[in-house]
Write a protein that holds these residues in place. Sequence first.
Motif, PDB file in Angstrom:
ATOM      1  N   GLY A  93     -12.524   2.031  -0.270  1.00 25.00           N
ATOM      2  CA  GLY A  93     -11.959   3.464  -0.640  1.00 25.00           C
ATOM      3  C   GLY A  93     -10.753   3.441  -0.761  1.00 25.00           C
ATOM      4  N   CYS A  94     -10.173   4.661  -1.525  1.00 21.56           N
ATOM      5  CA  CYS A  94      -8.861   4.741  -1.866  1.00 21.56           C
ATOM      6  C   CYS A  94      -8.570   6.217  -1.402  1.00 21.56           C
ATOM      7  N   PRO A  95      -8.216   6.382  -0.174  1.00 21.58           N
ATOM      8  CA  PRO A  95      -8.450   5.643   1.084  1.00 21.58           C
ATOM      9  C   PRO A  95      -9.627   6.012   1.492  1.00 21.58           C
ATOM     10  N   GLY A  99       0.943  -1.247   0.153  1.00 25.09           N
ATOM     11  CA  GLY A  99      -0.004  -0.112   0.125  1.00 25.09           C
ATOM     12  C   GLY A  99       0.982   1.281  -0.046  1.00 25.09           C
ATOM     13  N   CYS A 100       0.297   2.410   0.262  1.00 26.67           N
ATOM     14  CA  CYS A 100       1.035   3.622  -0.151  1.00 26.67           C
ATOM     15  C   CYS A 100       1.049   4.517   1.140  1.00 26.67           C
ATOM     16  N   PHE A 101       0.505   3.979   2.390  1.00 24.64           N
ATOM     17  CA  PHE A 101       0.452   4.607   3.513  1.00 24.64           C
ATOM     18  C   PHE A 101      -0.748   5.571   3.586  1.00 24.64           C
ATOM     19  N   GLY A 102      -1.598   5.739   2.547  1.00 33.42           N
ATOM     20  CA  GLY A 102      -2.462   6.752   2.449  1.00 33.42           C
ATOM     21  C   GLY A 102      -3.657   6.110   3.190  1.00 33.42           C
ATOM     22  N   ARG A 136      -1.120   7.619  -5.795  1.00 35.12           N
ATOM     23  CA  ARG A 136      -0.954   6.033  -5.171  1.00 35.12           C
ATOM     24  C   ARG A 136       0.442   5.560  -4.889  1.00 35.12           C
ATOM     25  N   GLU A 157      -3.386  -2.575   5.515  1.00 38.91           N
ATOM     26  CA  GLU A 157      -3.648  -1.600   4.448  1.00 38.91           C
ATOM     27  C   GLU A 157      -2.759  -2.301   3.129  1.00 38.91           C
ATOM     28  N   ALA A 171      -8.472   0.030  -0.888  1.00 42.79           N
ATOM     29  CA  ALA A 171      -8.768  -0.648  -2.191  1.00 42.79           C
ATOM     30  C   ALA A 171      -7.709  -1.732  -2.357  1.00 42.79           C
ATOM     31  N   CYS A 172      -6.503  -1.475  -2.026  1.00 36.81           N
ATOM     32  CA  CYS A 172      -5.517  -2.349  -2.417  1.00 36.81           C
ATOM     33  C   CYS A 172      -5.660  -3.406  -1.570  1.00 36.81           C
TER      34      CYS A 172
HETATM   35  S1  SF4 Z   1      -6.116   1.893  -1.118  1.00 40.48           S
HETATM   36 FE1  SF4 Z   1      -5.345   3.793  -2.016  1.00 40.48          FE
HETATM   37  S2  SF4 Z   1      -4.881   4.974  -0.150  1.00 40.48           S
HETATM   38 FE2  SF4 Z   1      -5.100   2.917   0.465  1.00 40.48          FE
HETATM   39  S3  SF4 Z   1      -2.578   2.099   0.344  1.00 40.48           S
HETATM   40 FE3  SF4 Z   1      -3.945   1.726  -1.689  1.00 40.48          FE
HETATM   41  S4  SF4 Z   1      -3.507   3.332  -3.101  1.00 40.48           S
HETATM   42 FE4  SF4 Z   1      -2.944   4.121  -0.746  1.00 40.48          FE
END
Ligand code: SF4
Lengths: 183, 151
Positions: free
Chosen positions: A152-154, A18-21, B72, A62, A89-90
Motif C-alpha cells: 500500500g502507498c500507504p 520513504g516519505c513518512f506517509g 510522495r 518504511e 510500497a517503498c
Molecule cells: S509507501 Fe508511499 S506512503 Fe509509504 S513511504 Fe513510500 S511513498 Fe510514502
Amino acid sequence: MEAATKPKLRVATTSLAGCFGCHMSFLDIDERLFDLVKLVEFDRSPLTDIKHCGPCDIGIIEGGLCNAENVHVLREFRANCKTLIAIGACAVNGGLPAQRNHLSLASILEEVYHAQHGLVDGFIPNDPELPLPLDKVHPIHEVVKVDYFIPGCPPSGDAIWKVLTDLLAGREPELGHGLIHYD
Amino acid sequence: MSFALETAAHPENLRRVAIDPVSRVEGHGKVTILLDDKNKVHQVRLHIVEFRGFEKFIQGRPYWEVPVMVQRLCGICPVSHHLAASKALDAIVGAHHLTPTAEKMRRLMHYGQILQSHALHFFHLCSPDLLFGFDSDVSKRNIVGIAEKHP
Ligand code: SF4
C-alpha cells in the motif's frame, strides 16, 4: 492486585527512503495507540528521541534503500529485531523513488543540482557528512530477510493495526479483503 | 567545496557532535556541531540527507500523473505538493481562472493539512521536550510519556 503483567514487547520503527506517509498512516490508528502502548514500548522511532535501535521484538521499516546510510540503519534493525516488517510500497518494492532506476544517477544529480533551469552556480553536493546515494533504489528484502510485508502507498492505519495486533496476540498476521491494497 | 556557512577555520582540530537523525522535524535530517576544547561552538550545520530525484523522474510521465506522484515527496505535507503540481498543470492546460468551488476546495484541503501537520509537530514531536525538558530521561520523553503524565 493486578495480575503479574507480561513484559512489554519492544517495537522500533524507522523511515529509510520513504516519505513518512506510512508513519502518518500508522498514527491513523489514532487513540488505539494508547491500547498499543499498554502492550509495547517504543525503541528507536520518529516518535521517540532514541538514535539507535536496541534489541527489539518488532521492527517496522518504511521506505526502500536509496543511500548508504539507509543500508546501515536497515542492517542495524535486522540485527536487533526478532521480527522485521516492511511497510508500504517503498519498503516492499522500492516504490516511487525506484522510478529513478531507469536513469543514471549521474544524469539525475547533474540535472537537479547543475543544469536545471533557474539554477545559478549549481554544483553537486559532495560534503563528507552526506550519505552516498546508491546507484539504484532497492527494496529492503534485497539486503536483509524480511518477515512480513504490508503493501500500500500507504497501507491504511487499520491494516497496520491488524498486523500488529495479530503479532501481539501470537497469531499469524493476515490482512484479508479490504485491508490489502497496492495503491 | 566550501561555503560561507562553514564558519570553522580549522574543522580538523574540533570535536564533532552529530545529532542523527533529527527526530523533532518532519522529515529526514542530521545536524553536526563542531566544538573546541572549551566547548565553544564553532560551526553548526543542518544536512538534508535525502536525495530522490523527483525533479528528473517525473519528466516524461503522463501529465495527469504528476500531482499524485509528487504527493510522495512528503507524507506529512502531501497536499502542498499536490496543489503545487496542480497549479503547474493549470498553467499547462491554460486554466487561468479556477472556478470558485475549485478554489475553495484547494483552500480547504490546505487548511486541513496545516492543521494536521501542526498538531503532529506540536503534540507528537515537540510537546515531550517542552513539558519534560530537553535533558529529561529519553525513554520517557515521547508522546507515550506525555499521555501518561499529562492526559
Ligand atoms: S509507501 Fe508511499 S506512503 Fe509509504 S513511504 Fe513510500 S511513498 Fe510514502
